[in-house]
Design an enzyme around this catalytic site. Structure first.
Site, PDB file in Angstrom:
ATOM      1  N   ASP A  46      -4.912   7.703   6.344  1.00 27.68           N
ATOM      2  CA  ASP A  46      -5.099   7.131   5.014  1.00 27.68           C
ATOM      3  C   ASP A  46      -6.292   6.174   4.971  1.00 27.68           C
ATOM      4  O   ASP A  46      -6.713   5.632   5.994  1.00 27.68           O
ATOM      5  CB  ASP A  46      -3.858   6.342   4.599  1.00 27.68           C
ATOM      6  CG  ASP A  46      -2.673   7.224   4.277  1.00 27.68           C
ATOM      7  OD1 ASP A  46      -2.753   8.442   4.498  1.00 27.68           O
ATOM      8  OD2 ASP A  46      -1.642   6.684   3.806  1.00 27.68           O
ATOM      9  N   ASP A  47      -6.787   5.963   3.750  1.00 29.19           N
ATOM     10  CA  ASP A  47      -7.689   4.861   3.370  1.00 29.19           C
ATOM     11  C   ASP A  47      -9.169   5.132   3.589  1.00 29.19           C
ATOM     12  O   ASP A  47     -10.002   4.314   3.206  1.00 29.19           O
ATOM     13  CB  ASP A  47      -7.328   3.544   4.082  1.00 29.19           C
ATOM     14  CG  ASP A  47      -5.938   3.063   3.765  1.00 29.19           C
ATOM     15  OD1 ASP A  47      -5.293   3.667   2.889  1.00 29.19           O
ATOM     16  OD2 ASP A  47      -5.480   2.097   4.394  1.00 29.19           O
ATOM     17  N   HIS A  97      -5.513   9.634  -2.275  1.00 23.48           N
ATOM     18  CA  HIS A  97      -4.824   8.365  -2.014  1.00 23.48           C
ATOM     19  C   HIS A  97      -5.199   7.342  -3.098  1.00 23.48           C
ATOM     20  O   HIS A  97      -5.403   6.157  -2.812  1.00 23.48           O
ATOM     21  CB  HIS A  97      -5.225   7.865  -0.628  1.00 23.48           C
ATOM     22  CG  HIS A  97      -4.308   6.841  -0.035  1.00 23.48           C
ATOM     23  ND1 HIS A  97      -2.921   6.961  -0.036  1.00 23.48           N
ATOM     24  CD2 HIS A  97      -4.565   5.669   0.609  1.00 23.48           C
ATOM     25  CE1 HIS A  97      -2.400   5.913   0.574  1.00 23.48           C
ATOM     26  NE2 HIS A  97      -3.364   5.105   0.966  1.00 23.48           N
ATOM     27  N   HIS A 101      -7.319   1.473  -3.636  1.00 26.64           N
ATOM     28  CA  HIS A 101      -6.012   1.252  -3.013  1.00 26.64           C
ATOM     29  C   HIS A 101      -5.155   0.307  -3.866  1.00 26.64           C
ATOM     30  O   HIS A 101      -4.851  -0.824  -3.487  1.00 26.64           O
ATOM     31  CB  HIS A 101      -6.197   0.691  -1.611  1.00 26.64           C
ATOM     32  CG  HIS A 101      -5.080   1.010  -0.672  1.00 26.64           C
ATOM     33  ND1 HIS A 101      -3.905   0.301  -0.649  1.00 26.64           N
ATOM     34  CD2 HIS A 101      -4.952   1.990   0.249  1.00 26.64           C
ATOM     35  CE1 HIS A 101      -3.109   0.811   0.271  1.00 26.64           C
ATOM     36  NE2 HIS A 101      -3.712   1.837   0.843  1.00 26.64           N
ATOM     37  N   HIS A 191      -4.255   5.291  10.096  1.00 23.88           N
ATOM     38  CA  HIS A 191      -5.307   4.847   9.179  1.00 23.88           C
ATOM     39  C   HIS A 191      -6.670   4.889   9.855  1.00 23.88           C
ATOM     40  O   HIS A 191      -6.809   4.413  10.988  1.00 23.88           O
ATOM     41  CB  HIS A 191      -5.021   3.419   8.700  1.00 23.88           C
ATOM     42  CG  HIS A 191      -3.715   3.279   7.982  1.00 23.88           C
ATOM     43  ND1 HIS A 191      -2.504   3.173   8.641  1.00 23.88           N
ATOM     44  CD2 HIS A 191      -3.426   3.235   6.651  1.00 23.88           C
ATOM     45  CE1 HIS A 191      -1.522   3.079   7.759  1.00 23.88           C
ATOM     46  NE2 HIS A 191      -2.050   3.105   6.544  1.00 23.88           N
TER      47      HIS A 191
END
Length: 232
Positions: A46-47, A97, A101, A191
């Protein structure tokens, strides 16, 4: 009167935010969080994409012949399109995603749809020519409308999270956590960026070191590493 107002607000918050997230985490209803194949494991990241850590991660995955799924932020994809192209070119899956964020608890469904999901999907499709169909809300936090408004997206959470946003955890416990917890069907959350709220900026460096040690040991268990869209 004030107490009734506070009570009403709390009830609305519970119905809109807390209960949906609790249900998805505890029961898996309406989301995908674990595969059925006994010999399959899905690593998800993620991210990103991140200009320093994503290339290093891609090098590592290529070296170990692992395919994975990247849940990218639309803003980062927009900023680093060449990394998105490389992720796609090397056979990994790309999911959404959100554009940035931001928690789905803090936004209206219309905003999530137009400013995050569709906006990010348009960006990714414009870069690689394929529209993503998997979605992971930031922090895995769901609201009640997430289950019903995004039918063209498969909402994917995870079965294992090892706390790799912490440099201390990565350096001391990440290897053992992954080796102890990963079994067939596991969906692993990691991540490739440490720039989000609550994360250590250097944590991905230590995550990569741990992952480099873990993957060869997992292979001795005859596990196969797959993308989420390949997992039953």
């Amino acid at each position: 009167m004030f107490n009734y107002l506070i009570g009403g607000i709390l009830c609305i918050a519970a119905f809109y935010m807390f209960i949906p997230s609790l249900i998805s985490r505890m029961t898996g209803w309406g989301v995908f969080r674990k595969g059925k194949g006994k010999g399959e494991v899905a690593f998800t990241f993620d991210d990103g994409p991140h200009p320093e850590y994503t290339p290093k991660l891609l090098d590592l995955l290529k070296r170990h012949q692992v395919k994975a799924t990247f849940f990218v932020l639309g803003s980062q994809a927009e900023r680093y399109p060449e990394l998105v192209r490389r992720i796609d070119r090397e056979g990994h899956q790309i999911g959404i995603h959100n554009y940035c964020h931001t928690s789905n608890w803090l936004m209206l469904p219309k905003t999530i749809r137009s400013e995050h999901l569709d906006r990010s999907a348009d960006i990714i499709e414009g870069i690689v020519g394929t529209r993503p169909d998997h979605y992971r809300p930031p922090w895995g936090l769901m609201n009640m409308f997430d289950y019903f408004r995004y039918k063209e997206y498969r909402i994917a959470l995870w079965s294992i999270t090892a706390g790799d946003w912490s440099s201390r955890v990565c350096q001391t416990r990440l290897q053992s956590k992954l080796l102890d917890q990963i079994t067939g069907g596991s969906v692993v959350l990691l991540h490739d960026s440490g720039e989000t709220v609550g994360a250590d900026a250097q944590a991905p460096h230590f995550m990569l070191e741990a992952l480099d040690e873990v993957l060869p040991q997992l292979k001795t268990r005859h596990l196969r590493f797959v993308r989420l869209d390949e997992m039953a």
